[in-house]
Design an enzyme around this catalytic site. Structure first.
Site, PDB file in Angstrom:
ATOM      1  N   ASN A   1     -28.603 -44.901  98.314  1.00  0.00           N
ATOM      2  CA  ASN A   1     -27.618 -43.837  98.509  1.00  0.00           C
ATOM      3  C   ASN A   1     -26.596 -44.321  99.531  1.00  0.00           C
ATOM      4  OD1 ASN A   1     -26.194 -41.474  98.940  1.00  0.00           O
ATOM      5  ND2 ASN A   1     -27.840 -40.469 100.079  1.00  0.00           N
ATOM      6  N   TRP A   2     -25.389 -44.595  99.056  1.00  0.00           N
ATOM      7  CA  TRP A   2     -24.351 -45.116  99.952  1.00  0.00           C
ATOM      8  C   TRP A   2     -23.714 -44.028 100.809  1.00  0.00           C
ATOM      9  CZ3 TRP A   2     -21.031 -49.381  97.063  1.00  0.00           C
ATOM     10  CH2 TRP A   2     -21.851 -50.485  96.818  1.00  0.00           C
ATOM     11  N   LYS A   3     -23.998 -42.777 100.514  1.00  0.00           N
ATOM     12  CA  LYS A   3     -23.443 -41.653 101.283  1.00  0.00           C
ATOM     13  C   LYS A   3     -21.914 -41.770 101.350  1.00  0.00           C
ATOM     14  CE  LYS A   3     -27.831 -41.263 103.689  1.00  0.00           C
ATOM     15  NZ  LYS A   3     -28.542 -40.910 104.940  1.00  0.00           N
TER      16      LYS A   3
ATOM     17  N   HIS B   1     -30.273 -33.404  98.735  1.00  0.00           N
ATOM     18  CA  HIS B   1     -30.419 -34.295  99.890  1.00  0.00           C
ATOM     19  C   HIS B   1     -30.323 -33.475 101.173  1.00  0.00           C
ATOM     20  CE1 HIS B   1     -29.617 -37.463 102.817  1.00  0.00           C
ATOM     21  NE2 HIS B   1     -30.124 -38.302 101.943  1.00  0.00           N
TER      22      HIS B   1
ATOM     23  N   GLU C   1     -28.879 -33.866 103.866  1.00  0.00           N
ATOM     24  CA  GLU C   1     -27.542 -33.738 104.444  1.00  0.00           C
ATOM     25  C   GLU C   1     -26.714 -32.701 103.694  1.00  0.00           C
ATOM     26  OE1 GLU C   1     -27.903 -38.343 105.883  1.00  0.00           O
ATOM     27  OE2 GLU C   1     -26.550 -37.868 104.215  1.00  0.00           O
TER      28      GLU C   1
ATOM     29  N   GLU D   1     -38.120 -37.243 101.642  1.00  0.00           N
ATOM     30  CA  GLU D   1     -37.413 -37.817 102.785  1.00  0.00           C
ATOM     31  C   GLU D   1     -37.599 -36.920 104.005  1.00  0.00           C
ATOM     32  OE1 GLU D   1     -33.757 -40.469 101.649  1.00  0.00           O
ATOM     33  OE2 GLU D   1     -33.293 -38.374 101.230  1.00  0.00           O
TER      34      GLU D   1
ATOM     35  N   GLY E   1     -32.345 -42.326 108.971  1.00  0.00           N
ATOM     36  CA  GLY E   1     -31.386 -42.972 109.850  1.00  0.00           C
ATOM     37  C   GLY E   1     -31.802 -43.068 111.307  1.00  0.00           C
TER      38      GLY E   1
ATOM     39  N   SER F   1     -35.510 -44.428 106.693  1.00  0.00           N
ATOM     40  CA  SER F   1     -35.601 -45.664 107.470  1.00  0.00           C
ATOM     41  C   SER F   1     -36.407 -46.755 106.758  1.00  0.00           C
ATOM     42  CB  SER F   1     -36.187 -45.384 108.866  1.00  0.00           C
ATOM     43  OG  SER F   1     -35.332 -44.534 109.605  1.00  0.00           O
TER      44      SER F   1
ATOM     45  N   GLY G   1     -31.072 -45.433 102.379  1.00  0.00           N
ATOM     46  CA  GLY G   1     -29.732 -45.113 102.847  1.00  0.00           C
ATOM     47  C   GLY G   1     -28.984 -46.347 103.310  1.00  0.00           C
ATOM     48  N   GLY G   2     -28.873 -46.497 104.625  1.00  0.00           N
ATOM     49  CA  GLY G   2     -28.061 -47.563 105.204  1.00  0.00           C
ATOM     50  C   GLY G   2     -28.403 -48.961 104.731  1.00  0.00           C
TER      51      GLY G   2
END
Length: 247
Positions: free
Chosen positions: A9-11, A90, A92, A160, A166, A206, A227-228
């Site tokens: 997920n590049w957000k 998600h 967020e 998640e 993160g 993470s 994610g990141g």
């Protein structure tokens, strides 16, 4: 036999230049696992046109097919752009846009109706974890975020824990297994063993190269929503390779 899935997920990250990373990720793709990247909406069509064996997904969609919803994107639009999956629920989106379980269920149904696969995200906050409410929260989210009609073909569930996204904090394998085993059992109660046993359950929060092997060896973990670490091939490829080795 559930097919493993490494999802990224590049957000709200990425421009056209970022698609060079997508090309580099293709070198890690094997026949053993599925790989999915969910870039920002501005990149979905371009990414889908050059993604090769990597599936492309949207990060969100509106529950309606069309209408006066300025700034929103429908599941049909994402399908037209080349997406095969859509993330729903998600944390967020739940936090930043106050999305309820009912909102997530409506979006997931819209994803199915467009012929796409919904990756339904659930997870508890740190306060809920510390209060011993994790399984109650997960059970409620599973029951209320996934509509009737779910199948192994149209639904993936991603656990998640909000407090791990993160932050660098990762639950122990025992805690991850507790939730994933619980999710499998709850899906079995509602949809039956055949659907439940075929539905892929991802862990997210993470995930990185250094802990991927341990996470993928955990009970009822069928892959990861990353994610990141999915923004760069140098970080994501070792995760894909670890998942392939566990398949």
């Amino acid at each position: 036999m559930r097919r493993k899935l490494a999802a990224g997920n590049w957000k709200m990250n990425g421009t056209q230049a970022s698609l060079a990373e997508l090309a580099a990720m293709q070198t890690a793709v094997t026949d053993a696992v599925d790989v999915l990247i969910c870039p920002p909406a501005t990149l979905v069509a371009t990414a889908a046109a050059q993604s090769g064996d990597i599936a492309i997904g949207g990060q969100d969609c509106h529950a309606n097919v069309s209408g006066a919803h300025t700034g929103d994107i429908s599941a049909d639009m994402l399908k037209d752009a080349g997406a095969g999956y859509v993330l729903t629920g998600h944390s967020e989106r739940r936090t930043d846009h106050s999305e309820s379980d009912a909102d997530v269920a409506a979006k997931s149904k819209a994803v199915w109706d467009a012929g796409l696969i919904a990756v339904v995200c659930i997870g508890e906050t740190l306060e809920e974890r510390e209060s011993g409410e994790t399984l109650r929260v997960i059970g409620r989210q599973l029951a209320e975020s996934i509509p009737d009609g779910a199948s192994a073909a149209n639904t993936v569930v991603a656990y998640e824990p909000v407090w791990a996204i993160g932050t660098g904090k990762v639950p122990t394998p025992e805690l991850i297994a507790e939730v994933h085993d619980f999710m499998r059992a709850e899906l079995t109660k509602r949809f039956g063993a055949e659907i439940a046993n075929g539905t892929r359950l991802l862990y997210g929060g993470s995930v990185k190269a250094s802990n991927a092997v341990e996470i993928f060896a955990t009970s009822n973990v069928d892959g990861a929503l990353v994610g990141g670490a999915s923004l760069k091939a140098a970080d994501f490829n070792p995760i894909i390779e670890a998942l392939s080795a566990s398949a």
